[in-house]
Motif scaffolding. Structure first.
Motif, short mmCIF file in Angstrom:
data_model
loop_
_atom_site.label_atom_id
_atom_site.label_comp_id
_atom_site.label_asym_id
_atom_site.label_seq_id
_atom_site.Cartn_x
_atom_site.Cartn_y
_atom_site.Cartn_z
N GLU A 17 0.85 -1.19 0.00
CA GLU A 17 0.00 0.00 0.00
C GLU A 17 0.90 1.25 0.00
N GLN A 18 0.42 2.33 -0.64
CA GLN A 18 1.27 3.52 -0.86
C GLN A 18 1.73 4.19 0.43
N ASN A 19 0.88 4.26 1.47
CA ASN A 19 1.32 4.88 2.72
C ASN A 19 2.37 4.03 3.43
N GLU A 20 2.23 2.72 3.33
CA GLU A 20 3.24 1.83 3.91
C GLU A 20 4.58 2.02 3.19
N LEU A 21 4.54 2.08 1.86
CA LEU A 21 5.76 2.33 1.09
C LEU A 21 6.36 3.68 1.47
N ALA A 22 5.53 4.71 1.54
CA ALA A 22 6.01 6.05 1.90
C ALA A 22 6.66 6.04 3.27
N ASP A 23 6.05 5.38 4.23
CA ASP A 23 6.60 5.35 5.58
C ASP A 23 7.91 4.56 5.63
N ARG A 24 7.98 3.45 4.90
CA ARG A 24 9.24 2.68 4.84
C ARG A 24 10.32 3.49 4.14
N TYR A 25 9.95 4.20 3.09
CA TYR A 25 10.89 5.04 2.36
C TYR A 25 11.47 6.12 3.28
N LEU A 26 10.62 6.81 4.01
CA LEU A 26 11.09 7.88 4.90
C LEU A 26 11.85 7.31 6.10
N ALA A 27 11.48 6.13 6.56
CA ALA A 27 12.16 5.51 7.70
C ALA A 27 13.63 5.25 7.40
N VAL A 28 13.95 4.91 6.16
CA VAL A 28 15.36 4.63 5.83
C VAL A 28 16.21 5.89 6.00
N TRP A 29 15.65 7.06 5.74
CA TRP A 29 16.38 8.32 5.89
C TRP A 29 16.59 8.68 7.37
N ASN A 30 15.77 8.09 8.25
CA ASN A 30 15.86 8.33 9.70
C ASN A 30 16.59 7.23 10.46
N GLU A 31 16.95 6.14 9.78
CA GLU A 31 17.51 4.96 10.43
C GLU A 31 18.93 5.20 10.94
N PRO A 32 19.15 5.06 12.27
CA PRO A 32 20.49 5.30 12.82
C PRO A 32 21.48 4.14 12.58
N ASP A 33 20.98 2.93 12.42
CA ASP A 33 21.84 1.77 12.27
C ASP A 33 22.24 1.59 10.80
N ALA A 34 23.54 1.67 10.53
CA ALA A 34 24.04 1.62 9.15
C ALA A 34 23.70 0.30 8.46
N THR A 35 23.75 -0.81 9.18
CA THR A 35 23.45 -2.11 8.59
C THR A 35 21.98 -2.20 8.21
N LYS A 36 21.11 -1.75 9.09
CA LYS A 36 19.67 -1.76 8.79
C LYS A 36 19.35 -0.79 7.65
#
Length: 134
Positions: free
Chosen positions: A2-21
């Motif tokens: 779903e588009q909101n799930e994709l959008a949230d996952r997309y934005l989460a990667v820009w906020n992710e502190p763990d380099a491996t994740k």
């Protein structure tokens, strides 16, 4: 997805502190040859035009994308205390998802905003990621 799930996952990667994740998310979200293209700000465009240049900022492939996202994380999230957040509802039209986002500081004030247009492949992974910064 779903588009909101994709959008949230997309934005989460820009906020992710763990380099491996963060790197794993890049590989999950983008195709191997995925391309991230940012429209430069008006100031940059004006300066380049005055020198007779055109400008686009691009990162292609998982390695360049991971570097681009790491640098944005280090500057804006870790170094600036901000978070990338979705604004409103993401919109989908066939293989395209449009996301409005904001870079928000701890008190909720947006210091930057923009629109992302994601073009997806048949499996739902990002093949083109166009960013327009307001």
């Amino acid at each position: 997805m779903e588009q909101n799930e994709l959008a949230d996952r997309y934005l989460a990667v820009w906020n992710e502190p763990d380099a491996t994740k963060r790197r794993a998310s890049v590989e999950e979200l983008w195709t191997a040859d995925g391309l991230h293209i940012v429209q430069p700000t008006e100031d940059v465009l004006k300066e380049a035009s005055g020198l007779g240049f055109t400008v686009t900022f691009e990162a292609q492939g998982h390695e360049e994308l991971a570097t681009r996202i790491r640098l944005a994380y280090e500057e804006f999230v870790a170094g600036g205390g901000c978070t990338f957040k979705r604004v409103g509802t993401a919109m989908r039209l066939r293989d395209m998802v449009k996301i409005d986002w904001a870079l928000v500081d701890a008190d909720g004030t947006a210091s930057a905003a923009g629109t992302g247009v994601l073009l997806l492949d048949d499996t739902g992974r990002i093949r083109r990621d166009y960013q327009f910064i307001a």
